[in-house]
Design a protein around this motif. Sequence first.
Motif, PDB file in Angstrom:
ATOM      1  N   ARG A   1      57.354  42.228  31.469  1.00  0.00           N
ATOM      2  CA  ARG A   1      56.822  42.701  30.186  1.00  0.00           C
ATOM      3  C   ARG A   1      55.647  43.662  30.379  1.00  0.00           C
ATOM      4  NH1 ARG A   1      55.871  36.962  27.511  1.00  0.00           N
ATOM      5  NH2 ARG A   1      54.827  38.191  25.895  1.00  0.00           N
ATOM      6  N   THR A   2      55.587  44.282  31.551  1.00  0.00           N
ATOM      7  CA  THR A   2      54.459  45.180  31.823  1.00  0.00           C
ATOM      8  C   THR A   2      54.411  46.331  30.809  1.00  0.00           C
ATOM      9  OG1 THR A   2      54.525  44.669  34.191  1.00  0.00           O
ATOM     10  CG2 THR A   2      53.421  46.709  33.529  1.00  0.00           C
ATOM     11  N   GLY A   3      55.572  46.937  30.530  1.00  0.00           N
ATOM     12  CA  GLY A   3      55.596  48.032  29.565  1.00  0.00           C
ATOM     13  C   GLY A   3      55.164  47.567  28.188  1.00  0.00           C
ATOM     14  N   GLU A   4      55.621  46.391  27.781  1.00  0.00           N
ATOM     15  CA  GLU A   4      55.244  45.841  26.481  1.00  0.00           C
ATOM     16  C   GLU A   4      53.743  45.589  26.412  1.00  0.00           C
ATOM     17  OE1 GLU A   4      55.641  41.545  24.216  1.00  0.00           O
ATOM     18  OE2 GLU A   4      57.267  42.174  25.547  1.00  0.00           O
ATOM     19  N   ILE A   5      53.198  45.054  27.502  1.00  0.00           N
ATOM     20  CA  ILE A   5      51.752  44.783  27.531  1.00  0.00           C
ATOM     21  C   ILE A   5      50.972  46.080  27.408  1.00  0.00           C
ATOM     22  CG2 ILE A   5      49.868  43.905  28.972  1.00  0.00           C
ATOM     23  CD1 ILE A   5      51.919  41.930  30.195  1.00  0.00           C
ATOM     24  N   GLY A   6      51.433  47.118  28.148  1.00  0.00           N
ATOM     25  CA  GLY A   6      50.757  48.415  28.057  1.00  0.00           C
ATOM     26  C   GLY A   6      50.833  48.985  26.646  1.00  0.00           C
ATOM     27  N   THR A   7      51.978  48.812  25.965  1.00  0.00           N
ATOM     28  CA  THR A   7      52.158  49.347  24.617  1.00  0.00           C
ATOM     29  C   THR A   7      51.216  48.681  23.618  1.00  0.00           C
ATOM     30  OG1 THR A   7      54.476  49.841  25.086  1.00  0.00           O
ATOM     31  CG2 THR A   7      53.819  49.721  22.775  1.00  0.00           C
TER      32      THR A   7
ATOM     33  N   SER B   1      49.028  28.922  33.958  1.00  0.00           N
ATOM     34  CA  SER B   1      49.104  30.191  33.212  1.00  0.00           C
ATOM     35  C   SER B   1      47.844  31.036  33.345  1.00  0.00           C
ATOM     36  CB  SER B   1      49.364  29.900  31.728  1.00  0.00           C
ATOM     37  OG  SER B   1      48.261  29.194  31.163  1.00  0.00           O
ATOM     38  N   VAL B   2      46.815  30.518  33.992  1.00  0.00           N
ATOM     39  CA  VAL B   2      45.541  31.243  34.067  1.00  0.00           C
ATOM     40  C   VAL B   2      45.676  32.541  34.865  1.00  0.00           C
ATOM     41  CG1 VAL B   2      43.190  31.175  34.979  1.00  0.00           C
ATOM     42  CG2 VAL B   2      44.105  29.200  33.732  1.00  0.00           C
ATOM     43  N   ILE B   3      46.224  32.469  36.084  1.00  0.00           N
ATOM     44  CA  ILE B   3      46.325  33.665  36.932  1.00  0.00           C
ATOM     45  C   ILE B   3      47.250  34.712  36.312  1.00  0.00           C
ATOM     46  CG2 ILE B   3      47.092  34.513  39.180  1.00  0.00           C
ATOM     47  CD1 ILE B   3      46.078  31.948  40.417  1.00  0.00           C
ATOM     48  N   PRO B   4      48.466  34.345  35.844  1.00  0.00           N
ATOM     49  CA  PRO B   4      49.296  35.365  35.168  1.00  0.00           C
ATOM     50  C   PRO B   4      48.613  35.958  33.937  1.00  0.00           C
ATOM     51  CG  PRO B   4      50.620  33.454  35.737  1.00  0.00           C
ATOM     52  CD  PRO B   4      49.209  33.078  35.999  1.00  0.00           C
ATOM     53  N   ALA B   5      47.880  35.160  33.182  1.00  0.00           N
ATOM     54  CA  ALA B   5      47.195  35.671  31.995  1.00  0.00           C
ATOM     55  C   ALA B   5      46.106  36.652  32.374  1.00  0.00           C
ATOM     56  CB  ALA B   5      46.603  34.498  31.202  1.00  0.00           C
ATOM     57  N   ILE B   6      45.361  36.346  33.429  1.00  0.00           N
ATOM     58  CA  ILE B   6      44.304  37.266  33.888  1.00  0.00           C
ATOM     59  C   ILE B   6      44.920  38.566  34.386  1.00  0.00           C
ATOM     60  CG2 ILE B   6      42.533  37.593  35.655  1.00  0.00           C
ATOM     61  CD1 ILE B   6      41.887  34.619  35.438  1.00  0.00           C
ATOM     62  N   LYS B   7      46.019  38.446  35.144  1.00  0.00           N
ATOM     63  CA  LYS B   7      46.693  39.644  35.658  1.00  0.00           C
ATOM     64  C   LYS B   7      47.179  40.527  34.515  1.00  0.00           C
ATOM     65  CE  LYS B   7      50.476  41.080  38.695  1.00  0.00           C
ATOM     66  NZ  LYS B   7      49.628  41.935  39.543  1.00  0.00           N
ATOM     67  N   ALA B   8      47.734  39.894  33.480  1.00  0.00           N
ATOM     68  CA  ALA B   8      48.240  40.671  32.346  1.00  0.00           C
ATOM     69  C   ALA B   8      47.105  41.349  31.587  1.00  0.00           C
ATOM     70  CB  ALA B   8      49.029  39.766  31.402  1.00  0.00           C
ATOM     71  N   SER B   9      45.991  40.679  31.403  1.00  0.00           N
ATOM     72  CA  SER B   9      44.889  41.233  30.608  1.00  0.00           C
ATOM     73  C   SER B   9      44.124  42.332  31.337  1.00  0.00           C
ATOM     74  CB  SER B   9      43.924  40.109  30.213  1.00  0.00           C
ATOM     75  OG  SER B   9      43.298  39.551  31.355  1.00  0.00           O
ATOM     76  N   ARG B  10      44.258  42.390  32.654  1.00  0.00           N
ATOM     77  CA  ARG B  10      43.515  43.397  33.430  1.00  0.00           C
ATOM     78  C   ARG B  10      44.354  44.614  33.807  1.00  0.00           C
ATOM     79  NH1 ARG B  10      39.823  39.775  37.648  1.00  0.00           N
ATOM     80  NH2 ARG B  10      38.483  38.828  36.046  1.00  0.00           N
ATOM     81  N   MET B  11      45.531  44.727  33.231  1.00  0.00           N
ATOM     82  CA  MET B  11      46.382  45.886  33.534  1.00  0.00           C
ATOM     83  C   MET B  11      45.750  47.179  33.014  1.00  0.00           C
ATOM     84  SD  MET B  11      50.312  44.727  32.839  1.00  0.00           S
ATOM     85  CE  MET B  11      51.137  43.548  33.899  1.00  0.00           C
TER      86      MET B  11
ATOM     87  N   ASN C   1      49.051  52.917  33.685  1.00  0.00           N
ATOM     88  CA  ASN C   1      50.009  52.448  34.702  1.00  0.00           C
ATOM     89  C   ASN C   1      51.053  51.518  34.090  1.00  0.00           C
ATOM     90  OD1 ASN C   1      48.658  53.877  36.685  1.00  0.00           O
ATOM     91  ND2 ASN C   1      47.313  52.141  37.211  1.00  0.00           N
ATOM     92  N   ALA C   2      50.626  50.704  33.112  1.00  0.00           N
ATOM     93  CA  ALA C   2      51.565  49.799  32.461  1.00  0.00           C
ATOM     94  C   ALA C   2      52.612  50.570  31.676  1.00  0.00           C
ATOM     95  CB  ALA C   2      50.805  48.841  31.537  1.00  0.00           C
ATOM     96  N   LEU C   3      52.184  51.652  31.007  1.00  0.00           N
ATOM     97  CA  LEU C   3      53.144  52.459  30.232  1.00  0.00           C
ATOM     98  C   LEU C   3      54.119  53.193  31.131  1.00  0.00           C
ATOM     99  CD1 LEU C   3      50.759  53.907  27.496  1.00  0.00           C
ATOM    100  CD2 LEU C   3      52.551  52.192  27.169  1.00  0.00           C
ATOM    101  N   ARG C   4      53.693  53.547  32.338  1.00  0.00           N
ATOM    102  CA  ARG C   4      54.568  54.239  33.280  1.00  0.00           C
ATOM    103  C   ARG C   4      55.560  53.302  33.964  1.00  0.00           C
ATOM    104  NH1 ARG C   4      50.109  57.769  36.620  1.00  0.00           N
ATOM    105  NH2 ARG C   4      49.732  59.402  35.068  1.00  0.00           N
TER     106      ARG C   4
END
Length: 386
Positions: A276-282, A366-376, A380-383
């Motif tokens: 969901r990297t693209g979704e997170i970037g959007t 869920s802490v580490i995945p949540a931190i990784k997602a919030s720091r994108m 780069n996420a949109l690409r």
Amino acid sequence: MAILAVACGISALLLASGFIEWNLRYGRESTIHSELGHIRIFKPGYLLSGSAAPFDYLLDADTKLEEAILSAPHVELITPRLSFNGLASYGESTLSFIGEGVDPLKEERLSKSLTITSGQSLSVEHPKGIIVGQGLAENLGIKPGDSMVLMVNSATGGVNAAEVTVLGLFATITKAYDDAALRVPISLARQLIRVKGSHSYALLLDKTENTSITLDGLETSFGKNGFEFVPWYDLADFYNKTAELFSRQVSVVRLIIAVIIVLSISNTLMMNVMERTGEIGTIMAIGVKRKEVLTQFLAEGLILGIAGGALGLALAYALGAIISAIGIPMPAPPGMSFGYTAEILIKGQMAFEAYFLAIITTLVASVIPAIKASRMEIVNALRHNR
């Protein structure tokens, strides 16, 4: 798949814990209802010095005391016990024994877990009838209906003997006790050692859980009269060590399942973040704050824990009921005389702890995945999907 992983882990933990809990309850109740009673009353110092000087710690037969204790809350039965030892002879065989004089009528209610393997139990109709531990009977070569001789040291310093009839053989949860023990009517025991009292009183309560509160009440009411009240758990050394061993085993199982849940949920959510990297970037590009992204993934982990834990509880209770209905055949463990059929006992406290474990472990996972997602980085996420 994540919910199923949590559910399977929690149900496995509860089934293992429920199996151990049932075995502990079985051992506890068997110990109480075959040897000890819930509370024992002694003269102070008997447990320390009574073996060396048993006649110095006799309790006088006191009907008024028995009635007063019987009227205390939760007390259902009080019965005297008189301990003695000596030699048992049958034919050319002579072995030492440990004996207990008991009230046949009252003992029938107290010793529910004492299994008569052959013959019958003590009876007021047979004042010189005894029951013998299965191991001791095998060593002597006796069976119900045989006559044997008991020789003991009396309180006056002499030797006394009596010819008795074996009414039956018994087995308890403790094999070592069965290999050396026999029981006789307390009237016969008093005649043999020439005394009138008893070494202790055994109390039967309505529920084992009321032992501590009843103990406090008895000590307050009768402690000043020269009595020592000892609960069953201070006398059941074998049970206490077994309970400690089982509790450590459950702790290890709980730790292993927690690690499995953390790794599986963390891996699932990490893959979720990557997909969901693209979704997170959007959503971050249109103004969603990093804190909200962090909260979203933590919430997903929490929901997985709540749903997986609830499913795990349902599976555990259902499987526990099915397994208990079928039964688990158990061979005789070390130190026990016979096997038994075990069940699964899931208590409310166990279920709450397991459910809490499911929620906490998935939230931690869920802490580490949540931190990784919030720091994108938004660009780069949109690409990522191009």
